[in-house]
Scaffold this active site. Sequence first.
Site, mmCIF file in Angstrom:
data_model
loop_
_atom_site.group_PDB
_atom_site.id
_atom_site.type_symbol
_atom_site.label_atom_id
_atom_site.label_comp_id
_atom_site.label_asym_id
_atom_site.label_seq_id
_atom_site.Cartn_x
_atom_site.Cartn_y
_atom_site.Cartn_z
ATOM 1 N N ASP A 33 9.765 -47.075 18.793
ATOM 2 C CA ASP A 33 9.590 -45.851 19.563
ATOM 3 C C ASP A 33 8.411 -45.074 18.999
ATOM 4 O OD1 ASP A 33 10.944 -43.847 21.560
ATOM 5 O OD2 ASP A 33 10.498 -42.672 19.760
ATOM 6 N N TYR A 38 3.042 -38.078 17.428
ATOM 7 C CA TYR A 38 3.333 -38.484 16.052
ATOM 8 C C TYR A 38 2.059 -38.753 15.253
ATOM 9 C CZ TYR A 38 8.076 -39.403 17.893
ATOM 10 O OH TYR A 38 9.314 -39.312 18.486
ATOM 11 N N LYS A 63 5.057 -42.424 24.300
ATOM 12 C CA LYS A 63 5.454 -41.154 24.901
ATOM 13 C C LYS A 63 4.233 -40.237 25.095
ATOM 14 C CE LYS A 63 9.036 -39.999 22.149
ATOM 15 N NZ LYS A 63 9.326 -41.190 21.302
ATOM 16 N N HIS A 97 7.302 -36.946 27.166
ATOM 17 C CA HIS A 97 7.997 -36.586 25.932
ATOM 18 C C HIS A 97 8.913 -35.364 26.086
ATOM 19 C CE1 HIS A 97 7.485 -36.900 21.286
ATOM 20 N NE2 HIS A 97 8.739 -36.667 21.622
#
Length: 232
Positions: A33, A38, A63, A97
Amino acid sequence: MPILGYGTLKLGSQKETQKAVEEALEVGYRLFDTAQSYLNEEGVGYALKATGVKREELFITAKLFAANYKKVGDTKKTYKESCKKLGIEYADLFLIHQPIGDVYQAYREMQELYKDKEVRAIGVSNFYPARFMDLYLNFEIKPAVNQIECHPIFQQEKVLELAKSLNVQLEAHSPLYQTRDNILKNSVLSNIAKKHKKNGGTGDFKMAHTKRHSSHTKDFKKRKNDRKSKHF
């Protein structure tokens, strides 16, 4: 879609991310994931390339970050950038997201990516029932997945019921509650774990499996990863 996956939030630098993902691959994880927010997609990509696991054995989630879809065309552009960073030609799953900003324009472009076979499936993350239904009812291609926080402290029964009624896969993020409030030593979970000769974290994942959630976690320790990957 595998029942258990590996989350890549806060894994550190690109090099640290690569090491963590390589270890996860070594013990058997195949769902990863990832997210634009990130800021470590390259590290994940380095690991996928270095280990040599066949692409068809992997399930990669990407995402879309809210800051990356300000105008028409942004969603497609940033999706392709994510794929490039991850070293893949396509993502198995592409999610919005959070329900922030013009999610309609973003989803329109995701729908086009799906129709053009540039992504295997599309969906959303952190969409609670009202927002989810609003999107669901207004698009031809329905979200295949809704990824939400779900764990023994916050079981999301209503969201699960809605997902089941619409044949949508519910995916749990933070299934260990990000280890907050000493959850791994929770007395109820500990007693259940002892009964089945498992650890508290395993009990969380077993709950997800029983409820037909997919879930993902992260851990820097290879030994713990190995234990989680064999918990069923």
